[in-house]
Write a protein that holds these residues in place. Structure first.
Motif, PDB file in Angstrom:
ATOM      1  N   UNK A 132       0.849  -1.186   0.000  1.00 23.79           N
ATOM      2  CA  UNK A 132       0.000   0.000   0.000  1.00 23.79           C
ATOM      3  C   UNK A 132       0.885   1.237   0.000  1.00 23.79           C
ATOM      4  N   UNK A 133       0.263   2.424  -0.197  1.00 25.51           N
ATOM      5  CA  UNK A 133       1.029   3.638  -0.453  1.00 25.51           C
ATOM      6  C   UNK A 133       0.501   4.748   0.444  1.00 25.51           C
ATOM      7  N   UNK A 134       1.388   5.268   1.279  1.00 24.56           N
ATOM      8  CA  UNK A 134       1.015   6.278   2.267  1.00 24.56           C
ATOM      9  C   UNK A 134       1.320   7.668   1.720  1.00 24.56           C
ATOM     10  N   UNK A 135       0.271   8.480   1.558  1.00 26.40           N
ATOM     11  CA  UNK A 135       0.451   9.825   1.006  1.00 26.40           C
ATOM     12  C   UNK A 135       1.332  10.680   1.901  1.00 26.40           C
ATOM     13  N   UNK A 136       2.191  11.476   1.287  1.00 26.57           N
ATOM     14  CA  UNK A 136       2.945  12.466   2.039  1.00 26.57           C
ATOM     15  C   UNK A 136       2.060  13.699   2.204  1.00 26.57           C
ATOM     16  N   UNK A 137       2.531  14.686   2.947  1.00 27.92           N
ATOM     17  CA  UNK A 137       1.721  15.864   3.237  1.00 27.92           C
ATOM     18  C   UNK A 137       1.446  16.679   1.976  1.00 27.92           C
ATOM     19  N   UNK A 138       0.292  17.364   2.034  1.00 25.07           N
ATOM     20  CA  UNK A 138      -0.085  18.332   0.985  1.00 25.07           C
ATOM     21  C   UNK A 138      -0.296  17.672  -0.373  1.00 25.07           C
ATOM     22  N   UNK A 139      -0.817  16.458  -0.401  1.00 27.10           N
ATOM     23  CA  UNK A 139      -1.151  15.784  -1.652  1.00 27.10           C
ATOM     24  C   UNK A 139      -2.670  15.790  -1.840  1.00 27.10           C
ATOM     25  N   UNK A 140      -3.144  15.724  -3.085  1.00 26.70           N
ATOM     26  CA  UNK A 140      -4.589  15.636  -3.301  1.00 26.70           C
ATOM     27  C   UNK A 140      -5.179  14.400  -2.595  1.00 26.70           C
ATOM     28  N   UNK A 141      -6.118  14.632  -1.705  1.00 31.73           N
ATOM     29  CA  UNK A 141      -6.750  13.533  -0.990  1.00 31.73           C
ATOM     30  C   UNK A 141      -6.184  13.278   0.399  1.00 31.73           C
ATOM     31  N   UNK A 142      -5.092  13.943   0.778  1.00 34.34           N
ATOM     32  CA  UNK A 142      -4.525  13.714   2.105  1.00 34.34           C
ATOM     33  C   UNK A 142      -5.467  14.237   3.184  1.00 34.34           C
ATOM     34  N   UNK A 143      -5.700  13.439   4.206  1.00 35.39           N
ATOM     35  CA  UNK A 143      -6.484  13.869   5.369  1.00 35.39           C
ATOM     36  C   UNK A 143      -5.523  14.494   6.380  1.00 35.39           C
ATOM     37  N   UNK A 144      -4.808  13.692   7.113  1.00 35.78           N
ATOM     38  CA  UNK A 144      -3.670  14.130   7.934  1.00 35.78           C
ATOM     39  C   UNK A 144      -2.567  13.120   7.663  1.00 35.78           C
ATOM     40  N   UNK A 145      -1.501  13.552   7.045  1.00 32.16           N
ATOM     41  CA  UNK A 145      -0.457  12.633   6.576  1.00 32.16           C
ATOM     42  C   UNK A 145       0.132  11.839   7.738  1.00 32.16           C
ATOM     43  N   UNK A 146       0.398  10.573   7.484  1.00 28.59           N
ATOM     44  CA  UNK A 146       1.004   9.714   8.496  1.00 28.59           C
ATOM     45  C   UNK A 146       2.433  10.175   8.789  1.00 28.59           C
ATOM     46  N   UNK A 147       2.794  10.308  10.058  1.00 30.13           N
ATOM     47  CA  UNK A 147       4.164  10.714  10.385  1.00 30.13           C
ATOM     48  C   UNK A 147       5.141   9.568  10.136  1.00 30.13           C
ATOM     49  N   UNK A 148       6.392   9.940   9.921  1.00 34.58           N
ATOM     50  CA  UNK A 148       7.429   8.925   9.773  1.00 34.58           C
ATOM     51  C   UNK A 148       7.746   8.320  11.136  1.00 34.58           C
ATOM     52  N   UNK A 149       8.188   7.077  11.160  1.00 30.45           N
ATOM     53  CA  UNK A 149       8.561   6.470  12.449  1.00 30.45           C
ATOM     54  C   UNK A 149       9.762   7.175  13.062  1.00 30.45           C
ATOM     55  N   UNK A 150       9.851   7.124  14.371  1.00 32.44           N
ATOM     56  CA  UNK A 150      10.986   7.733  15.061  1.00 32.44           C
ATOM     57  C   UNK A 150      12.255   6.963  14.721  1.00 32.44           C
ATOM     58  N   UNK A 151      13.305   7.697  14.426  1.00 42.85           N
ATOM     59  CA  UNK A 151      14.573   7.076  14.041  1.00 42.85           C
ATOM     60  C   UNK A 151      15.395   6.796  15.286  1.00 42.85           C
ATOM     61  N   UNK A 152      15.116   5.690  15.913  1.00 43.23           N
ATOM     62  CA  UNK A 152      15.856   5.270  17.093  1.00 43.23           C
ATOM     63  C   UNK A 152      16.153   3.783  16.992  1.00 43.23           C
ATOM     64  N   UNK A 153      17.241   3.392  17.636  1.00 44.38           N
ATOM     65  CA  UNK A 153      17.673   1.995  17.543  1.00 44.38           C
ATOM     66  C   UNK A 153      16.856   1.067  18.422  1.00 44.38           C
ATOM     67  N   UNK A 154      16.225   1.610  19.453  1.00 40.70           N
ATOM     68  CA  UNK A 154      15.466   0.756  20.355  1.00 40.70           C
ATOM     69  C   UNK A 154      16.369   0.011  21.318  1.00 40.70           C
ATOM     70  N   UNK A 155      15.789  -0.805  22.180  1.00 39.74           N
ATOM     71  CA  UNK A 155      16.567  -1.492  23.221  1.00 39.74           C
ATOM     72  C   UNK A 155      17.118  -2.849  22.810  1.00 39.74           C
ATOM     73  N   UNK A 156      16.998  -3.207  21.516  1.00 41.96           N
ATOM     74  CA  UNK A 156      17.276  -4.585  21.122  1.00 41.96           C
ATOM     75  C   UNK A 156      18.733  -4.978  21.320  1.00 41.96           C
ATOM     76  N   UNK A 157      19.664  -4.059  21.049  1.00 45.14           N
ATOM     77  CA  UNK A 157      21.075  -4.402  21.217  1.00 45.14           C
ATOM     78  C   UNK A 157      21.402  -4.656  22.677  1.00 45.14           C
ATOM     79  N   UNK A 158      20.875  -3.811  23.565  1.00 42.88           N
ATOM     80  CA  UNK A 158      21.132  -4.027  25.001  1.00 42.88           C
ATOM     81  C   UNK A 158      20.476  -5.314  25.482  1.00 42.88           C
TER      82      UNK A 158
END
Length: 284
Positions: A189-215
């Protein structure tokens, strides 16, 4: 030091338990967390790359309706066509920016006749389970830019359902939605970026963090190392204790000197008579 106590059932069970636990730590649990760390790093890099790169035509990335791969996810693409409002579906029980949300999914017919599932963005629920009023997609031909996303998969494989006058999906999956609305769709599926025809409220990008998996992975390695060390210390301590061989000594060592058994009165009288006949003086 004696180690015969290791043959007892309790100690055998302890050694086996520690061995199995350590093996799981090194061969299953730690690699599992390392894999999750690698997946997160790859996703972060893909998101960063999509932010830097310019959008490209859809057919250049996914020619002939090809299914997207993990390396394609988050790539920004452009395509032209028109929305099919009759197939609009809402994604049920989502979380966006830490709050409950629904996502608006609308089929999009390309010029070549194939159809995509477009995520037009999110809306906030009303009274927990009801959808608010939201803008309809524009009519006519439009050109949009969206990010490629991989299909989600519902563990229970549930179909679409009706609620509050809307059609709902438990997971965003082009095949599931396509069957539910009777519109065949290309995978992904295809998630519209902001300010596109048909966008309601654009989905934000995920937070760029490594998470706790390495620890977490390092913790499992530490646990897998400490468990046999702790068991070895217990064995060493037990072997040095004074009672380590008590059981064996009690069973194989010399027996205690037994007390002489008391004689009955008749036995004493018989012995006295025997001594008199033999001329042996008795005791007074």
């Amino acid at each position: 030091m004696r180690f015969g106590f290791l043959l007892r059932p309790g100690w055998i069970g302890l050694v086996l338990l520690v061995g199995v636990f350590s093996m799981l730590c090194f061969t299953v649990l730690a690699p599992w967390q390392f894999d999750r760390h690698a997946e997160t790093q790859a996703r972060n890099e893909a998101v960063r790359a999509s932010m830097r790169a310019e959008p490209v035509p859809l057919e250049r990335v996914l020619p002939d309706g090809a299914a997207p791969s993990e390396s394609d996810e988050w790539t920004r693409v452009t395509f032209t066509g028109h929305y099919l409002p009759r197939g609009e579906t809402l994604a049920w029980q989502r979380t966006v920016l830490g709050e409950p949300a629904f996502e608006v999914l609308t089929p999009f017919r390309l010029k070549d006749g194939t159809t995509l599932l477009v995520d037009r963005g999110f809306i906030r629920p009303v009274e927990s389970t009801r959808a608010p009023e939201y803008p309809a997609p524009p009519s006519g031909t439009v050109r949009v830019t969206a990010r490629i996303r991989l299909d989600e998969h519902d563990s229970e494989n549930r179909e679409l359902f009706r609620h509050d006058g809307h059609r709902w999906a438990y997971a965003i999956n082009a095949d599931t939605v396509g069957r539910g609305v009777d519109i065949p769709m290309r995978p992904g599926y295809f998630s519209l970026v902001a300010d596109q025809p048909g966008t309601v409220r654009a989905m934000p990008l995920p937070r760029l963090e490594s998470g706790p998996y390495l620890s977490y992975a390092m913790q499992w390695i530490i646990f897998g190392t400490m468990a046999p060390l702790a068991a070895g210390y217990l064995i060493y301590t037990e072997a040095r204790s004074p009672g380590a061989g008590a059981t064996r000594a009690a069973s194989t060592g010399p027996s205690r000197r037994q007390r002489p058994r008391r004689k009955s009165v008749s036995q004493l009288v018989a012995e006295e008579e025997r001594r008199e006949r033999e001329g042996v003086p008795g005791t007074e």
